[in-house]
Design an enzyme around this catalytic site. Structure first.
Site, PDB file in Angstrom:
ATOM      1  CG  ASP A 120      55.123  15.417 -33.250  1.00 10.42           C
ATOM      2  OD1 ASP A 120      55.412  16.316 -34.064  1.00 10.42           O
ATOM      3  OD2 ASP A 120      54.491  15.629 -32.201  1.00 10.42           O
ATOM      4  CB  ALA A 129      51.518   3.341 -36.160  1.00  7.21           C
ATOM      5  CE  LYS A 130      53.920  10.166 -34.750  1.00  6.43           C
ATOM      6  NZ  LYS A 130      53.777  10.678 -36.112  1.00  6.43           N
ATOM      7  NE  ARG A 131      47.273   1.469 -36.315  1.00  7.69           N
ATOM      8  CZ  ARG A 131      48.049   1.712 -37.347  1.00  7.69           C
ATOM      9  NH1 ARG A 131      48.197   2.944 -37.780  1.00  7.69           N
ATOM     10  NH2 ARG A 131      48.684   0.737 -37.978  1.00  7.69           N
ATOM     11  CG  ASP A 132      51.047   0.825 -32.084  1.00 12.89           C
ATOM     12  OD1 ASP A 132      50.065   0.059 -32.067  1.00 12.89           O
ATOM     13  OD2 ASP A 132      51.884   0.840 -32.998  1.00 12.89           O
TER      14      ASP A 132
END
Ligand code: GLU
Length: 314
Positions: free
Chosen positions: A25, A247-250
């Site tokens: 995404d 990034a997504k992990r943020d």
């Protein structure tokens, strides 16, 4: 130089573009870059086209969600969406043309060999050291006999090339014998992007400034293929508070995440707009007030805490 919005009546009938890789995404950083590419194009009277860079890293369903997110924000595009996976014949034709002009060679180097050779103190940093450039026919036969498939590299006649960027001004960067077709047969990004931008009539490339260092290679390749070099605007990325690319992990950083957290599409758009110094709450309003010269030049730093879902329990 990119014409100002006031030049709309006389703006060239070119196109801007956004070219996502369908590997997942889009997050707020990607959406902000897409919005900027759209604003630059529309504010200068250009068409706006989409291309899906699907030569590798494809996650099923990602493209559909990416396009739906862009549309939800009010980013519209012209013509069909181009898919790189359907354009391999064009990349092969470009490689053939360069090969016929004596501008390619086969490369059998492994990644490790390149790293070791590139550590030698010559040539621009990170540049391919030219190990396979002048193999003798006997050397080449020996390498071929190992069965390792060859990559095709450009036989560059330059070590540097200068481009002009709307935000960075004149930018000179290294050009090495970069890969045109990988050993696994997949066309390389630097080739595909040049062939596709020209093929889609793109004369304005707006993208994240992490791609600025690749741009001299791409512009040089365009000149070798007699293709026009587009105008460039490399825009600041979105960073987390540790200074790393978002990034997504943020945290909850995709549009779907934000909506699941209770945000609205308008709220997300307003947040992106605010980071650009704009106040509009719709894409059309942003387009009316956008001016390239007033764009913030620094990265937008997002605090992960601000992305935590309101009301989300542990
Ligand atoms: N597909 C590339 C990416 O998502 C962008 C390529 C480009 O804009 O030239 O990083």
């Amino acid at each position: 130089m990119i014409p100002m919005p006031t030049d709309r009546a006389t703006a060239p009938a070119g196109a801007g573009r956004y070219a996502p890789s369908p590997s997942g995404d889009l997050h707020l950083g990607n959406l902000r870059t897409a919005l900027l590419a759209w604003l630059f194009a529309r504010a200068t009277g250009r068409e706006f086209v989409l291309r899906v860079d699907d030569l590798d890293r494809v996650r099923p369903g990602a493209e559909q969600r990416q396009l739906a997110d862009l549309a939800a924000l009010g980013i519209d595009w012209d013509g069909p969406v181009l898919h790189q996976s359907e354009r391999v014949a064009h990349y092969e034709a470009a490689v053939r043309r360069l090969t016929d002009a004596g501008l390619t060679y086969e490369c059998y180097c492994t990644r490790k060999e390149i790293q070791q050779a590139a550590a030698a103190p010559h040539g621009p940093q990170g540049a391919y050291p030219g190990t396979c450039r002048d193999l003798t026919p006997a050397d080449r036969e020996r390498r071929r006999a190992t069965g390792r498939p060859a990559a095709i590299r450009l036989r560059s006649t330059r070590t540097e090339f200068e481009i002009t960027d709307r935000l960075h001004g004149r930018y000179r960067g290294p050009v090495d014998d970069f890969v045109l077709r990988r050993g696994d047969g997949v066309p390389a990004y630097n080739l595909a992007v040049v062939v596709d931008d020209a093929g889609q009539g793109v004369d304005q490339v707006v993208r994240g400034d992490d791609l600025l260092p690749s741009t001299p290679r791409q512009a040089y390749l365009a000149t070798l293929l007699d293709l026009p070099v587009p105008e460039y605007a490399h825009v600041p990325l979105v960073l987390n508070t540790a200074g790393q690319r978002l990034a997504k992990r943020d945290g909850a950083v995709t549009l779907a995440d934000r909506l699941a957290c209770g945000d609205t599409v308008d709220g997300v758009l307003a947040g992106l707009a605010g980071s650009l110094g704009l106040t509009g709450h719709t894409a059309a309003a942003l387009r009316a007030e956008f001016h390239p010269d007033r764009l913030p030049r620094d990265p937008w730093v997002l605090d992960p805490d601000s992305l935590v879902c309101a009301g989300a329990g542990p």
